[in-house]
Design a protein around this motif. Structure first.
Motif, PDB file in Angstrom:
ATOM      1  N   ASP A  10       0.829  -1.210   0.000  1.00  0.00           N
ATOM      2  CA  ASP A  10       0.000   0.000   0.000  1.00  0.00           C
ATOM      3  C   ASP A  10       0.864   1.261   0.000  1.00  0.00           C
ATOM      4  N   TRP A  13       2.035   1.893  -3.503  1.00  0.00           N
ATOM      5  CA  TRP A  13       0.933   2.357  -4.346  1.00  0.00           C
ATOM      6  C   TRP A  13       0.684   3.853  -4.158  1.00  0.00           C
ATOM      7  N   VAL A  14       0.809   4.319  -2.928  1.00  0.00           N
ATOM      8  CA  VAL A  14       0.609   5.745  -2.635  1.00  0.00           C
ATOM      9  C   VAL A  14       1.597   6.597  -3.436  1.00  0.00           C
ATOM     10  N   ARG A  39      -4.718  -0.069 -10.098  1.00  0.00           N
ATOM     11  CA  ARG A  39      -3.706  -0.884  -9.428  1.00  0.00           C
ATOM     12  C   ARG A  39      -3.646  -2.279 -10.043  1.00  0.00           C
TER      13      ARG A  39
END
Length: 57
Positions: A10, A13-14, A39
């Motif tokens: 995560d 991904w940010v 994603r």
């Protein structure tokens, strides 16, 4: 969505998400939302034509 050991965390991904192109419909240019999660386009194997449409702009 299928999970793989190489999937992005995560936190990764940010960092990546803001660098992807914004879809036209989100910018008021019409069209419709994509059928696949952004994603998932990087982590899984959606149909090639959908990925090409997204990244080929």
């Amino acid at each position: 969505m299928r999970r793989y050991p190489s999937d992005m965390a995560d936190a990764e991904w940010v960092v990546v998400r803001p660098r992807l192109p914004a879809p036209g419909w989100m910018q008021g240019q019409g069209g419709q939302p994509e059928a696949y999660c952004h994603r998932a386009m990087l982590a899984d194997f959606p149909p090639w034509d959908r990925v090409h449409e997204f990244f080929g702009r």
